[in-house]
Design a protein around this motif. Sequence first.
Motif, PDB file in Angstrom:
ATOM      1  N   ALA A   1       0.843  -0.688  -0.038  1.00 34.26           N
ATOM      2  CA  ALA A   1      -0.100  -0.486   0.117  1.00 34.26           C
ATOM      3  C   ALA A   1       0.550   0.969  -0.146  1.00 34.26           C
ATOM      4  O   ALA A   1       0.299   2.147  -0.842  1.00 34.26           O
ATOM      5  N   LEU A   2       2.379   1.243   0.941  1.00 38.42           N
ATOM      6  CA  LEU A   2       2.708   2.429   0.908  1.00 38.42           C
ATOM      7  C   LEU A   2       3.714   2.529  -0.528  1.00 38.42           C
ATOM      8  O   LEU A   2       3.240   3.875  -0.813  1.00 38.42           O
ATOM      9  N   GLU A   3       4.213   1.581  -0.956  1.00 39.71           N
ATOM     10  CA  GLU A   3       4.681   1.091  -1.984  1.00 39.71           C
ATOM     11  C   GLU A   3       3.539   1.982  -3.372  1.00 39.71           C
ATOM     12  O   GLU A   3       4.269   3.049  -4.517  1.00 39.71           O
ATOM     13  N   LEU A   4       1.838   1.970  -3.203  1.00 34.88           N
ATOM     14  CA  LEU A   4       1.266   2.082  -4.510  1.00 34.88           C
ATOM     15  C   LEU A   4       1.280   3.938  -4.452  1.00 34.88           C
ATOM     16  O   LEU A   4       1.342   4.312  -5.331  1.00 34.88           O
ATOM     17  N   ALA A   5       1.082   4.494  -3.455  1.00 31.79           N
ATOM     18  CA  ALA A   5       0.944   5.536  -2.815  1.00 31.79           C
ATOM     19  C   ALA A   5       2.181   6.219  -2.746  1.00 31.79           C
ATOM     20  O   ALA A   5       2.187   7.531  -4.128  1.00 31.79           O
ATOM     21  N   THR A   6       3.471   5.803  -2.847  1.00 30.81           N
ATOM     22  CA  THR A   6       4.450   6.620  -3.336  1.00 30.81           C
ATOM     23  C   THR A   6       4.987   7.090  -4.494  1.00 30.81           C
ATOM     24  O   THR A   6       5.056   7.649  -5.470  1.00 30.81           O
ATOM     25  N   VAL A   7       4.340   5.561  -5.286  1.00 28.86           N
ATOM     26  CA  VAL A   7       4.380   5.339  -7.119  1.00 28.86           C
ATOM     27  C   VAL A   7       3.647   6.889  -7.455  1.00 28.86           C
ATOM     28  O   VAL A   7       3.815   7.642  -8.257  1.00 28.86           O
ATOM     29  N   VAL A   8       2.298   6.291  -6.869  1.00 28.76           N
ATOM     30  CA  VAL A   8       1.295   8.016  -7.291  1.00 28.76           C
ATOM     31  C   VAL A   8       1.745   9.210  -7.304  1.00 28.76           C
ATOM     32  O   VAL A   8       1.318  10.147  -7.877  1.00 28.76           O
ATOM     33  N   SER A   9       2.438   9.276  -5.109  1.00 30.72           N
ATOM     34  CA  SER A   9       2.294  10.777  -5.506  1.00 30.72           C
ATOM     35  C   SER A   9       3.701  11.243  -6.543  1.00 30.72           C
ATOM     36  O   SER A   9       4.389  12.575  -6.932  1.00 30.72           O
ATOM     37  N   GLY A  10       4.417  10.257  -6.197  1.00 30.07           N
ATOM     38  CA  GLY A  10       5.810  11.167  -7.316  1.00 30.07           C
ATOM     39  C   GLY A  10       4.951  11.060  -8.791  1.00 30.07           C
ATOM     40  O   GLY A  10       6.025  12.118  -9.418  1.00 30.07           O
ATOM     41  N   ILE A  11       4.415  10.204  -9.502  1.00 29.46           N
ATOM     42  CA  ILE A  11       3.560  10.736 -10.670  1.00 29.46           C
ATOM     43  C   ILE A  11       3.332  11.401 -10.815  1.00 29.46           C
ATOM     44  O   ILE A  11       3.307  12.459 -12.274  1.00 29.46           O
ATOM     45  N   SER A  12       2.567  12.139  -9.775  1.00 29.61           N
ATOM     46  CA  SER A  12       1.841  13.272  -9.908  1.00 29.61           C
ATOM     47  C   SER A  12       2.853  14.139  -9.733  1.00 29.61           C
ATOM     48  O   SER A  12       2.019  15.642 -10.370  1.00 29.61           O
ATOM     49  N   ILE A  13       3.781  14.517  -9.736  1.00 35.90           N
ATOM     50  CA  ILE A  13       4.285  15.762  -9.166  1.00 35.90           C
ATOM     51  C   ILE A  13       5.335  15.741 -10.758  1.00 35.90           C
ATOM     52  O   ILE A  13       6.030  16.825 -10.687  1.00 35.90           O
ATOM     53  N   SER A  14       5.019  15.006 -11.365  1.00 35.08           N
ATOM     54  CA  SER A  14       5.822  15.537 -12.600  1.00 35.08           C
ATOM     55  C   SER A  14       5.547  15.824 -13.620  1.00 35.08           C
ATOM     56  O   SER A  14       5.945  16.922 -14.573  1.00 35.08           O
ATOM     57  N   SER A  15       3.527  16.805 -13.221  1.00 39.31           N
ATOM     58  CA  SER A  15       2.894  18.000 -14.047  1.00 39.31           C
ATOM     59  C   SER A  15       2.373  19.101 -12.904  1.00 39.31           C
ATOM     60  O   SER A  15       2.776  19.056 -11.988  1.00 39.31           O
ATOM     61  N   VAL A  16       2.777  20.548 -13.573  1.00 41.20           N
ATOM     62  CA  VAL A  16       2.339  21.214 -12.368  1.00 41.20           C
ATOM     63  C   VAL A  16       0.709  21.539 -12.576  1.00 41.20           C
ATOM     64  O   VAL A  16      -0.376  20.815 -13.251  1.00 41.20           O
ATOM     65  N   GLY A  17       0.484  21.446 -10.861  1.00 41.39           N
ATOM     66  CA  GLY A  17      -0.805  21.511 -10.483  1.00 41.39           C
ATOM     67  C   GLY A  17      -1.401  20.323 -10.095  1.00 41.39           C
ATOM     68  O   GLY A  17      -0.515  19.275 -10.104  1.00 41.39           O
ATOM     69  N   ALA A  18      -2.028  20.145  -8.692  1.00 42.73           N
ATOM     70  CA  ALA A  18      -2.217  19.052  -8.045  1.00 42.73           C
ATOM     71  C   ALA A  18      -2.841  17.804  -8.176  1.00 42.73           C
ATOM     72  O   ALA A  18      -2.894  16.531  -7.887  1.00 42.73           O
ATOM     73  N   ARG A  19      -3.568  18.477  -9.596  1.00 40.32           N
ATOM     74  CA  ARG A  19      -4.408  17.576  -9.851  1.00 40.32           C
ATOM     75  C   ARG A  19      -3.304  16.876 -11.582  1.00 40.32           C
ATOM     76  O   ARG A  19      -3.954  15.272 -12.608  1.00 40.32           O
ATOM     77  N   SER A  20      -2.941  17.680 -12.313  1.00 40.72           N
ATOM     78  CA  SER A  20      -2.406  17.052 -13.519  1.00 40.72           C
ATOM     79  C   SER A  20      -1.548  16.220 -13.855  1.00 40.72           C
ATOM     80  O   SER A  20      -2.579  15.452 -14.759  1.00 40.72           O
ATOM     81  N   GLY A  21      -1.406  15.767 -12.854  1.00 43.24           N
ATOM     82  CA  GLY A  21      -0.188  14.419 -13.101  1.00 43.24           C
ATOM     83  C   GLY A  21      -1.020  13.260 -12.526  1.00 43.24           C
ATOM     84  O   GLY A  21      -0.110  12.484 -12.461  1.00 43.24           O
ATOM     85  N   LEU A  22      -1.782  13.080 -11.969  1.00 37.08           N
ATOM     86  CA  LEU A  22      -2.718  12.284 -11.754  1.00 37.08           C
ATOM     87  C   LEU A  22      -2.935  10.809 -12.407  1.00 37.08           C
ATOM     88  O   LEU A  22      -3.599  10.870 -13.348  1.00 37.08           O
TER      89      LEU A  22
END
Length: 443
Positions: free
Chosen positions: A406-427
Amino acid sequence: LGIHHSAVLSCGEDGMVARTGANNNPGQTIIVKLVRPATRFQRYRDIRWRDAKRRVGVRAEGVSVYDRSLAALLSDTGKRVAGDVVGVGAACLDCLASVEKYPQADDKVRSLSFKQEGGGNTANCLTALSRLLPKTLKTRVRLVSKVGEDSTGDAIVTELERDGIDCSLVLRGGETSAFTYIIVDEKAKTRTCIHTPLAQPVTDAEVNEILEGVDDLLAKASILVLDGRHAEASLAVAKCAKSRGIPILVDAEKPRPLLDQILELADIVVAPESFVTGDEGSKKTREKYIRFAAELLPSAKLLVVTRGSEGSVALANPEPGGLVKDIKLADMKTADRRRDDRLGSSPVMSHELSSLPVAVEESACCVRTGVLRDICVADTTGAGDAFIGTLAFTVAVAPSAPLASALELATVVSGISISSVGARSGLPRAEEFNYRYLLQVNL
């Protein structure tokens, strides 16, 4: 090797990685990597072993929280089916301006780019969660919040509904909705937020209105997510959820009114290290984590401390029904055990990732997780929200998943999300994930 019950973890051009058990010791876990030889004519024969019989820890049932399912940590029977996800908290609009570097006082600078999109901790969490839901699941995601009677409020609600979030309990009132100016420093990779709150907070009458419909709101809920905003409403709904045995996840970003009372009801707490320890980069952090739990978390079964570029640390009591507050410093003094399933590249998602973040068993009650290294950081605005939303997703729809996964999946999604500007664009979205691989469960 006398192995059985093999499970393929990844498979690609270079070979495959498998997790197995041992016939002579069912409690033992072995990770084996089969590597395809480079010689073309030997491709289908003479497969050699590399890292064969690499032991990654022998654990008796119930001794460590690393492999414990979320359902077990939450003292759940494990029979609960996926139900609604309910969130109470902030929904606002983010105005994001990227600049070459953060301006000094009296500077006039030109932005490199500008965009507007929805924000707010709970709204972002639910967006991350909703996008992860496979279409085969009928899980309903519901938000309780308030926005103004203006065009900004219309935009906030429209965007959330587009992501499949039920906004029928988003109240309207006041001239202006909450909004945040966010300045993204492209050089330092930081962001500075200037928040303008909602003109008309949730009233007592509106809290009563929410409580009148709380039976319907929580009837099929599998988790309640709170960020401490709309404090009176959050506390009231949390008390109702607690009496019904619904897990409560609290995003404790920073001190807020009534947050201490909300934390008393929490089953899961996610908080940045700066809030938990009182200062960043301090020494004896594990001791401060334990003190934080002992003082503020009387009923929490899981505490996750986020540490920015250093990943996260999760604390849970390995005793059945144990609480985080009962963990002693002596319990933390066990040598690191790297329990690594993620050897080499993996066809997990559409993103090109050479490796996945690895959860490390720091002790029987502590799991440390790294960060995703293959992402170019554009904006860290929504990293924490993405992490929390993904953790809530796993609790809601895959409670049998191990804590480490669960922690690894959360880390993956969080890491991918910061590849775009904005809190939701990279989700990312559900179709990008192999949940059986990541969470070791079928959805």
